[in-house]
Design an enzyme around this catalytic site. Structure first.
Site, PDB file in Angstrom:
ATOM      1  N   HIS A   1       0.885  -1.113  -0.084  1.00 44.07           N
ATOM      2  CA  HIS A   1       0.042   0.052   0.074  1.00 44.07           C
ATOM      3  C   HIS A   1       0.737   1.313   0.092  1.00 44.07           C
ATOM      4  O   HIS A   1       0.425   2.515  -0.798  1.00 44.07           O
ATOM      5  CB  HIS A   1      -0.968  -0.205   1.110  1.00 44.07           C
ATOM      6  CG  HIS A   1      -2.010  -1.194   1.101  1.00 44.07           C
ATOM      7  ND1 HIS A   1      -2.561  -1.446   2.259  1.00 44.07           N
ATOM      8  CD2 HIS A   1      -2.170  -2.132   0.459  1.00 44.07           C
ATOM      9  CE1 HIS A   1      -3.277  -2.649   2.022  1.00 44.07           C
ATOM     10  NE2 HIS A   1      -3.152  -2.872   0.718  1.00 44.07           N
TER      11      HIS A   1
ATOM     12  N   HIS B   1      -9.095  -2.166  -5.247  1.00 51.59           N
ATOM     13  CA  HIS B   1      -8.212  -2.494  -4.293  1.00 51.59           C
ATOM     14  C   HIS B   1      -7.190  -3.375  -5.090  1.00 51.59           C
ATOM     15  O   HIS B   1      -5.784  -3.425  -4.703  1.00 51.59           O
ATOM     16  CB  HIS B   1      -8.611  -2.969  -2.941  1.00 51.59           C
ATOM     17  CG  HIS B   1      -7.523  -3.253  -1.845  1.00 51.59           C
ATOM     18  ND1 HIS B   1      -7.013  -2.122  -1.211  1.00 51.59           N
ATOM     19  CD2 HIS B   1      -6.674  -4.443  -1.563  1.00 51.59           C
ATOM     20  CE1 HIS B   1      -5.955  -2.701  -0.388  1.00 51.59           C
ATOM     21  NE2 HIS B   1      -5.878  -3.864  -0.780  1.00 51.59           N
TER      22      HIS B   1
ATOM     23  N   HIS C   1      -0.442 -11.148  -4.887  1.00 55.43           N
ATOM     24  CA  HIS C   1       0.799 -10.871  -4.500  1.00 55.43           C
ATOM     25  C   HIS C   1       1.756 -11.888  -5.150  1.00 55.43           C
ATOM     26  O   HIS C   1       2.834 -11.458  -5.822  1.00 55.43           O
ATOM     27  CB  HIS C   1       1.126 -10.557  -3.127  1.00 55.43           C
ATOM     28  CG  HIS C   1       0.465  -9.853  -2.707  1.00 55.43           C
ATOM     29  ND1 HIS C   1       0.446  -8.511  -2.844  1.00 55.43           N
ATOM     30  CD2 HIS C   1      -0.505  -9.761  -1.602  1.00 55.43           C
ATOM     31  CE1 HIS C   1      -0.636  -7.670  -2.278  1.00 55.43           C
ATOM     32  NE2 HIS C   1      -1.367  -8.555  -1.450  1.00 55.43           N
TER      33      HIS C   1
END
Length: 305
Positions: free
Chosen positions: A78, A237, A264
């Site tokens: 983030h 997101h 990820h």
């Protein structure tokens, strides 16, 4: 010339780690040209520095973690997304624990911190990585790919069979710019399902998560009182995460990222595949004032206006 940028001032924040639940002190500092983003574990003696590099990724279990030996800094995506969004090339990220604080679960608080610190142009050209040939990685029915493109474009599709997540909010595409990032992507929060709570507890994960810093869904609906910030906040997101993961190339991308159910692990696999195929990419700079920059960066002080 499109220049490299760092922070004008040092700025500090405090928060809680997503998985550890620990209080974390964060300090962002300016760094010289060609430093990149360097994470510094100040709670260790001697301190340990870990460069924000795809090859330093050691774990991708519900967050991206950078590792050096047995030292790690987790949940970097983030903050890196905010750095990429505002065009920060060089910075030291000092952290007092093994995890970057979650803040509100989005990149918005980090955007605010970077805007508050201010950005400073440096006397060196910004280096981009331009994708020259398509690269794709697959895992079952999931995939992530990079293709040549004149700017930086991201397209993402998720696939959740859930009453609160309609078909029309499971795909999105963005042509990247600072303004688009800040207004359309940065506020999208991380999310989780109540049905996964037992797994998280048994594996010491998500101990810092709550409805103040994550979207929580049961089998039927979103449980947060305020609802969603965007109708398609979940897939946005995933784009936010991808921007952060891709910034572990150490440079802004010129190319198109496409993904289906990626996360990820697959994002990191994609970066390693790209770096391995040296004929698939090149470094480019824009030193001529007459050249059109493929990505629009706005001075952060004016971004929110």
């Amino acid at each position: 010339m499109v220049r490299q940028h760092t922070l004008k001032n040092i700025i500090r924040a405090t928060g809680v780690g997503l998985h550890s639940g620990e209080k974390v002190y964060l300090t962002l500092k300016p760094a010289p040209v060609n430093t990149g983003i360097v994470f510094v574990r100040t709670d260790l003696d001697p301190v340990v520095e870990i460069h924000g590099d795809a090859r330093a990724v050691g774990s991708t279990n519900f967050a991206t973690a950078l590792c050096q030996g047995d030292v790690k800094v987790s949940t970097v995506e983030h903050l890196l997304s905010a750095m990429a969004g505002l065009g920060v090339d060089n910075a030291y990220v000092e952290v007092s624990a093994s995890e970057i604080p979650l803040m509100d679960g989005s990149a918005s608080p980090f955007v605010f911190l970077l805007q508050s610190a201010g950005l400073e142009a440096q006397n060196a050209p910004k280096r981009f990585i331009r994708v020259k040939k398509p690269i794709r990685v697959d895992e079952g029915d999931k995939f992530a790919s990079l293709e040549p493109h004149s700017g930086f474009r991201l397209s993402f599709t998720i696939d959740f069979q859930h009453p609160a997540i309609g078909e029309d909010v499971q795909s999105t595409s963005f042509d990247f710019s600072t303004t688009t990032f800040v207004k359309e992507i940065s506020r999208a929060r991380t999310f989780g399902f109540m049905k996964d709570l037992e797994y998280f507890k048994n594996n010491n994960l998500a101990r810092g998560a709550n409805m103040e810093n994550a979207i929580v869904l049961d089998d039927y609906r979103v449980l947060n009182d305020e609802g969603l910030r965007y109708r398609d906040e979940l897939v946005r997101h995933k784009v936010l995460d991808a921007i952060g993961d891709l910034y572990l190339l150490g440079h802004s991308l010129i190319g198109e990222y496409k993904a289906y159910k990626s996360g990820h692990a697959l994002n990191n696999k994609l970066l390693l595949a790209l770096l391995e195929h040296q004929d698939a990419w090149e470094y480019v700079v824009f030193e001529d004032e007459a050249q059109t920059t493929p990505i629009s960066y706005v001075e952060p002080a004016f971004v929110g206006a």
